[in-house]
Design an enzyme around this catalytic site. Structure first.
Site, PDB file in Angstrom:
ATOM      1  N   ALA A 115      11.549   1.659  -2.790  1.00  0.00           N
ATOM      2  CA  ALA A 115      11.377   1.253  -4.090  1.00  0.00           C
ATOM      3  C   ALA A 115      10.852   2.426  -4.644  1.00  0.00           C
ATOM      4  O   ALA A 115      10.251   3.288  -4.297  1.00  0.00           O
ATOM      5  CB  ALA A 115       9.737   0.912  -3.788  1.00  0.00           C
ATOM      6  N   ALA A 116      12.269   3.546  -5.621  1.00  0.00           N
ATOM      7  CA  ALA A 116      11.890   4.758  -5.020  1.00  0.00           C
ATOM      8  C   ALA A 116      12.006   5.680  -6.345  1.00  0.00           C
ATOM      9  O   ALA A 116      11.524   6.995  -7.151  1.00  0.00           O
ATOM     10  CB  ALA A 116      13.797   5.070  -5.055  1.00  0.00           C
ATOM     11  N   ASP A 166      17.125  -6.203  -4.036  1.00  0.00           N
ATOM     12  CA  ASP A 166      15.172  -6.576  -3.793  1.00  0.00           C
ATOM     13  C   ASP A 166      15.128  -5.836  -1.919  1.00  0.00           C
ATOM     14  O   ASP A 166      16.183  -5.686  -2.018  1.00  0.00           O
ATOM     15  CB  ASP A 166      15.624  -7.767  -3.529  1.00  0.00           C
ATOM     16  N   ASP A 183       7.184   3.581  -0.523  1.00  0.00           N
ATOM     17  CA  ASP A 183       5.955   3.423  -1.362  1.00  0.00           C
ATOM     18  C   ASP A 183       6.216   1.995  -1.944  1.00  0.00           C
ATOM     19  O   ASP A 183       6.842   2.036  -3.357  1.00  0.00           O
ATOM     20  CB  ASP A 183       6.537   5.030  -2.076  1.00  0.00           C
ATOM     21  N   CYS A 236      -0.316   3.211  -3.863  1.00  0.00           N
ATOM     22  CA  CYS A 236      -1.886   4.352  -4.460  1.00  0.00           C
ATOM     23  C   CYS A 236      -2.615   3.041  -5.236  1.00  0.00           C
ATOM     24  O   CYS A 236      -2.662   2.667  -6.425  1.00  0.00           O
ATOM     25  CB  CYS A 236      -1.546   4.362  -6.199  1.00  0.00           C
TER      26      CYS A 236
END
Length: 311
Positions: A115-116, A166, A183, A236
């Protein structure tokens, strides 16, 4: 009005839930306090010492303890820093530098960044790999992938291919990648300091939605990881359902193991019991970072390894 009262007024359900995690005045004050500006020096374009010497002529720099290339800087707008426009430095929140440090990719390896976007961690990994090897940088949304490509170009990243799948798609590449960073998309509680709307829009149903996505992605990531390889899972946010619950799920479903993370960073205790659930003692090896621990965004980081001869 105190920070605690502001939060309770804006979103009472948020306050009620997270006061069960930590209920100090300091915690609530740091949830709403503006973030310090931080940068990562991009050594793909210039030596660290040269950039630091030049910036020090004009700005005050404070070394970030856990990232050699990371610094807090006394500027309110990075557009005022010419080195930013040139790609010599990249604006990156201090705690978000931790996952690539923990993953520790090497030159020549095959790495998946599941998930860059927007690409700060991808660029950091390319930096550690000295632009050698290959990173597959994925984001399912085309608009976000375009931002990712623009940022990688500005940073001078040459060893990366961008995909728009996906993340679960990569499960078909069984035992393929040396290292994987997940991430994961999350409820972004740690980013309230940057965007107030994350507090206004927070709902428990969103947390549960993300938890289900995260479980699907972490299983796919582990499937794609080579035996002996390393997977770093990070978010996060602070919700146990998006952190300890997700990693505990992987530990229960596979032969995955956690490794302890040894970095000079202050942390809060991982959550081992939450809403009637009990999580593995292995979770003590993960990093749970609240905003008041280091005056950064909140973060959660787990270092996962697949045993040799594993699934």
């Amino acid at each position: 009005m105190s920070a605690r009262d502001r939060i309770r007024e804006v979103n009472p359900a948020f306050y009620e839930r997270y006061s069960k995690l930590e209920d100090t005045d300091e915690f609530w004050e740091f949830i709403v306090r503006p973030l310090r500006q931080s940068i990562r020096v991009n050594t793909l374009k210039a030596p660290l010492e040269v950039v630091v010497e030049r910036l020090s002529e004009e700005f005050e720099l404070e070394q970030i303890p856990w990232a050699r290339e990371g610094f807090f800087i006394n500027v309110d707008n990075l557009a005022k820093v010419p080195e930013h426009g040139l790609g010599l430095v990249f604006g990156q929140e201090a705690s978000s530098m931790i996952p690539p440090v923990v993953l520790d990719p090497k030159p020549g390896e095959l790495v998946l960044d599941m998930a860059a976007a927007p690409g700060s961690k991808t660029g950091q990994m390319a930096q550690y790999m000295e632009n050698e090897g290959c990173i597959i940088a994925n984001d399912p949304k085309l608009s976000r992938a375009n931002v990712l490509i623009a940022n990688l170009n500005r940073m001078g990243v040459l060893n990366t291919r961008v995909t728009t799948k996906d993340g679960a798609y990569f499960a078909r590449f069984t035992n393929t990648f040396n290292r994987i960073l997940l991430d994961a998309p999350c409820s972004s509680v740690g980013m309230i300091r940057k965007k107030w709307r994350f507090l206004e829009e927070w709902r428990l149903r969103g947390v549960i939605k993300y938890m289900n996505i995260q479980k699907r992605l972490i299983r796919a990531a582990y499937e794609a990881l080579k035996p002996g390889g390393t997977l770093v899972y990070s978010t996060c946010t602070i919700d146990p359902l998006e952190n300890e619950e997700v990693v505990d799920y992987l530990l229960r479903k596979t032969d995955a193991r956690l490794e302890r993370i040894d970095l000079p960073v202050k942390t809060s205790e991982p959550i081992l019991e939450w809403e009637g659930r009990t999580y593995s003692e292995e979770l003590r090896k993960a990093l749970r970072i609240h905003p008041n621990d280091n005056d950064t965004e909140a973060f959660f980081i787990a270092k996962i390894v697949k045993p040799e001869g594993g699934a």
